[in-house]
Design a protein around this motif. Structure first.
Motif, PDB file in Angstrom:
ATOM      1  N   SER A  49      35.674  34.371  -1.478  1.00 45.64           N
ATOM      2  CA  SER A  49      35.946  33.627  -0.250  1.00 45.64           C
ATOM      3  C   SER A  49      36.996  32.541  -0.460  1.00 45.64           C
ATOM      4  CB  SER A  49      34.653  33.008   0.285  1.00 45.64           C
ATOM      5  OG  SER A  49      34.111  32.093  -0.660  1.00 45.64           O
ATOM      6  N   ALA A  50      36.981  31.914  -1.628  1.00 45.25           N
ATOM      7  CA  ALA A  50      37.928  30.826  -1.877  1.00 45.25           C
ATOM      8  C   ALA A  50      39.334  31.336  -2.179  1.00 45.25           C
ATOM      9  CB  ALA A  50      37.433  29.954  -3.031  1.00 45.25           C
ATOM     10  N   PHE A  51      39.421  32.480  -2.842  1.00 44.36           N
ATOM     11  CA  PHE A  51      40.730  32.953  -3.304  1.00 44.36           C
ATOM     12  C   PHE A  51      41.176  34.243  -2.625  1.00 44.36           C
ATOM     13  CE2 PHE A  51      39.252  30.183  -6.662  1.00 44.36           C
ATOM     14  CZ  PHE A  51      40.385  29.463  -6.993  1.00 44.36           C
ATOM     15  N   GLY A  52      40.553  34.593  -1.496  1.00 49.81           N
ATOM     16  CA  GLY A  52      40.973  35.801  -0.784  1.00 49.81           C
ATOM     17  C   GLY A  52      42.425  35.760  -0.371  1.00 49.81           C
ATOM     18  N   VAL A  53      42.878  34.627   0.163  1.00 52.58           N
ATOM     19  CA  VAL A  53      44.282  34.498   0.574  1.00 52.58           C
ATOM     20  C   VAL A  53      45.197  34.529  -0.649  1.00 52.58           C
ATOM     21  CG1 VAL A  53      45.961  33.012   1.729  1.00 52.58           C
ATOM     22  CG2 VAL A  53      43.642  33.222   2.642  1.00 52.58           C
ATOM     23  N   VAL A  54      44.720  33.983  -1.773  1.00 52.87           N
ATOM     24  CA  VAL A  54      45.530  33.996  -3.003  1.00 52.87           C
ATOM     25  C   VAL A  54      45.702  35.423  -3.509  1.00 52.87           C
ATOM     26  CG1 VAL A  54      45.683  33.163  -5.376  1.00 52.87           C
ATOM     27  CG2 VAL A  54      44.782  31.672  -3.603  1.00 52.87           C
ATOM     28  N   PHE A  55      44.638  36.237  -3.387  1.00 55.74           N
ATOM     29  CA  PHE A  55      44.769  37.647  -3.768  1.00 55.74           C
ATOM     30  C   PHE A  55      45.847  38.326  -2.915  1.00 55.74           C
ATOM     31  CE2 PHE A  55      40.036  37.485  -5.010  1.00 55.74           C
ATOM     32  CZ  PHE A  55      40.365  37.032  -6.279  1.00 55.74           C
ATOM     33  N   ALA A  58      51.960  30.498  -8.788  1.00 54.73           N
ATOM     34  CA  ALA A  58      51.281  29.896  -9.935  1.00 54.73           C
ATOM     35  C   ALA A  58      50.709  28.524  -9.587  1.00 54.73           C
ATOM     36  CB  ALA A  58      52.256  29.779 -11.112  1.00 54.73           C
ATOM     37  N   ALA A  59      51.479  27.735  -8.845  1.00 56.42           N
ATOM     38  CA  ALA A  59      50.998  26.408  -8.450  1.00 56.42           C
ATOM     39  C   ALA A  59      49.779  26.511  -7.542  1.00 56.42           C
ATOM     40  CB  ALA A  59      52.119  25.640  -7.752  1.00 56.42           C
ATOM     41  N   THR A  60      49.776  27.509  -6.649  1.00 55.85           N
ATOM     42  CA  THR A  60      48.634  27.711  -5.757  1.00 55.85           C
ATOM     43  C   THR A  60      47.382  28.064  -6.553  1.00 55.85           C
ATOM     44  OG1 THR A  60      50.139  28.534  -4.047  1.00 55.85           O
ATOM     45  CG2 THR A  60      47.803  28.954  -3.733  1.00 55.85           C
ATOM     46  N   VAL A  61      47.537  28.947  -7.535  1.00 58.05           N
ATOM     47  CA  VAL A  61      46.400  29.356  -8.359  1.00 58.05           C
ATOM     48  C   VAL A  61      45.862  28.173  -9.152  1.00 58.05           C
ATOM     49  CG1 VAL A  61      45.686  30.802 -10.301  1.00 58.05           C
ATOM     50  CG2 VAL A  61      47.143  31.756  -8.518  1.00 58.05           C
ATOM     51  N   VAL A  62      46.748  27.423  -9.786  1.00 56.74           N
ATOM     52  CA  VAL A  62      46.318  26.278 -10.600  1.00 56.74           C
ATOM     53  C   VAL A  62      45.603  25.244  -9.737  1.00 56.74           C
ATOM     54  CG1 VAL A  62      47.131  24.329 -11.981  1.00 56.74           C
ATOM     55  CG2 VAL A  62      48.085  26.610 -12.360  1.00 56.74           C
ATOM     56  N   TYR A  63      46.183  24.940  -8.581  1.00 57.72           N
ATOM     57  CA  TYR A  63      45.562  23.960  -7.696  1.00 57.72           C
ATOM     58  C   TYR A  63      44.191  24.447  -7.230  1.00 57.72           C
ATOM     59  CZ  TYR A  63      44.733  20.909  -3.699  1.00 57.72           C
ATOM     60  OH  TYR A  63      44.164  20.016  -2.818  1.00 57.72           O
ATOM     61  N   GLY A  64      44.087  25.729  -6.894  1.00 55.93           N
ATOM     62  CA  GLY A  64      42.809  26.271  -6.446  1.00 55.93           C
ATOM     63  C   GLY A  64      41.743  26.209  -7.524  1.00 55.93           C
ATOM     64  N   VAL A  65      42.124  26.526  -8.766  1.00 59.72           N
ATOM     65  CA  VAL A  65      41.162  26.481  -9.875  1.00 59.72           C
ATOM     66  C   VAL A  65      40.678  25.052 -10.102  1.00 59.72           C
ATOM     67  CG1 VAL A  65      40.898  26.807 -12.358  1.00 59.72           C
ATOM     68  CG2 VAL A  65      42.045  28.557 -10.990  1.00 59.72           C
ATOM     69  N   VAL A 118      57.089  33.228   2.237  1.00 53.40           N
ATOM     70  CA  VAL A 118      55.771  33.768   2.568  1.00 53.40           C
ATOM     71  C   VAL A 118      54.707  33.139   1.673  1.00 53.40           C
ATOM     72  CG1 VAL A 118      54.357  35.863   2.550  1.00 53.40           C
ATOM     73  CG2 VAL A 118      56.679  35.928   3.472  1.00 53.40           C
ATOM     74  N   ASN A 119      55.012  32.979   0.393  1.00 57.09           N
ATOM     75  CA  ASN A 119      54.055  32.354  -0.515  1.00 57.09           C
ATOM     76  C   ASN A 119      53.752  30.915  -0.114  1.00 57.09           C
ATOM     77  OD1 ASN A 119      53.600  34.566  -2.076  1.00 57.09           O
ATOM     78  ND2 ASN A 119      54.797  33.899  -3.830  1.00 57.09           N
TER      79      ASN A 119
END
Length: 361
Positions: A183-189, A146-153, A242-243
């Motif tokens: 491209s920005a969120f491929g690793v997040v997926f 969740a923190a990764t997603v929020v930071y990315g957005v 891993v996350n």
């Protein structure tokens, strides 16, 4: 320099340690993947094969790690640990196969199962009284995602117009892409997919088919339940590690790094692998190292099912409806390649691994 050496050798050292201790982790009645009766677990032949295997792994494996140390000092490439790991696997495989073939040939020649009452037992409580899912242990993995997603957005508007998505063995970028959601969120997926997969596995583990000892069924069932619950918690901690690795990889992409810092990416995952190794040594595969109430042994013995195990590693049994079964040499479970559902699930997993990286293009 110390960080480079640690980066190059930590993974190979963990692999070498895992290979060396695995005979102590494996269930005593399946040394090197060969099913033997309970009264043969301390046979001098098996003890000798463990000694030979460990001598081989210890000497040749240590020599390879030392060679890797020299290589990492001379050639600072992120592919160095990959080369060392490949060389170690080339050492571990023949040591394992030699011990396995020796034990199996003597077992067949001397008829170790001849006259034995072969019995299969199961634990119905894993369906009627399954343990609760350890939600608190799942929180770290979910929160990191969740923190990764929020930071990315939040970071997305300020990301570079061109993102560096792939790096060479020297850590230099060799593929770029225009900034987009893919491209920005491929690793997040990928991070989200692995989180769902590992949480689902942690939920399923206590409900999977156990490998019980019919000579002491109640004691064995108790150990198996404790092992499955402990493995589920450990799996959730591995998911968090891993996350964390993938979160750092995304961060490097988002800030427009001109070179790859591989060590901070692999370190959390290696820590998770080390934790899994410690868990295996403490618990033993299927919990055989756990202390529990003693139970008088009866005259039954486990079924000689070696014909279903290819090299003691791959399980193929079309008559068995189980999708996952406990490994014979290793920690955890493996697929029943004789089950169409297991094969289909594996194909879907491989397809997802191929499709998700394409989202980053």
């Amino acid at each position: 320099m110390a960080i480079v050496i640690l980066r190059d050798l930590l993974g190979p050292v963990l692999l070498l340690a895992a290979a060396w201790i695995m005979p102590s982790v494996a269930k005593p009645t399946v040394p090197f993947g060969v099913r033997v009766p309970a009264d043969r677990t301390h046979d001098p032949l098996i003890t000798e094969q463990r000694r030979i295997y460990r001598w081989w792994i210890g000497t040749t494996g240590s020599a390879l790690v030392l060679a890797g140390l020299v290589l990492s000092l001379l050639v600072q490439q992120v592919l160095v640990p990959v080369i060392i790991v490949a060389a170690l696997l080339g050492v571990i495989a023949p040591g394992y196969l030699h011990a396995r073939l020796t034990i199996r040939s003597v077992k067949q020649r001397e008829g170790w199962f001849q006259g034995k009452r072969q019995v299969a037992v199961t634990d119905t409580a894993r369906h009627t009284e399954p343990p609760r899912f350890p939600w608190l242990w799942a929180l770290p993995a979910v929160l990191i995602l969740a923190a990764t997603v929020v930071y990315g957005v939040v970071r997305y508007p300020d990301m570079p117009a061109t993102l560096l998505l792939h790096f060479t063995g020297a850590g230099q970028p060799d593929r770029t892409a225009a900034k987009s959601i893919g491209s920005a969120f491929g690793v997040v997926f990928l991070q989200a997919g692995l989180t769902v997969l590992l949480l689902a596995m942690a939920y399923a583990l206590p409900r999977l088919k156990p490998d019980l000892d019919p000579t002491r069924p109640r004691r064995s069932a108790n150990q198996n339940r404790r092992f499955a619950s402990g493995m589920a918690r450990t799996m959730l901690l591995v998911a968090a590690c891993v996350n964390l690795s993938l979160a750092f990889a995304s961060w490097q992409i988002w800030r427009g790094a001109t070179s790859l810092a591989a060590f901070p990416i692999v370190l959390p995952t290696l820590v998770g692998a080390a934790g899994l190794l410690v868990f295996g040594l403490r618990y033993g595969q299927v919990g055989n190292n756990l202390p529990t109430d003693e139970e008088p042994a009866n005259d039954a013995t486990e079924r000689d099912d070696d014909r279903f195990w290819k090299l003691g590693l791959l399980y193929v049994n079309c008559a068995d409806h189980a999708i996952l079964v406990p490994k014979r040499f290793g920690i955890g479970w493996t697929l029943n390649l004789g089950n169409p559902i297991a094969i289909g699930g594996f194909v879907v997993f491989l397809a997802a691994c191929l499709v998700l990286p394409m989202l980053a293009r």
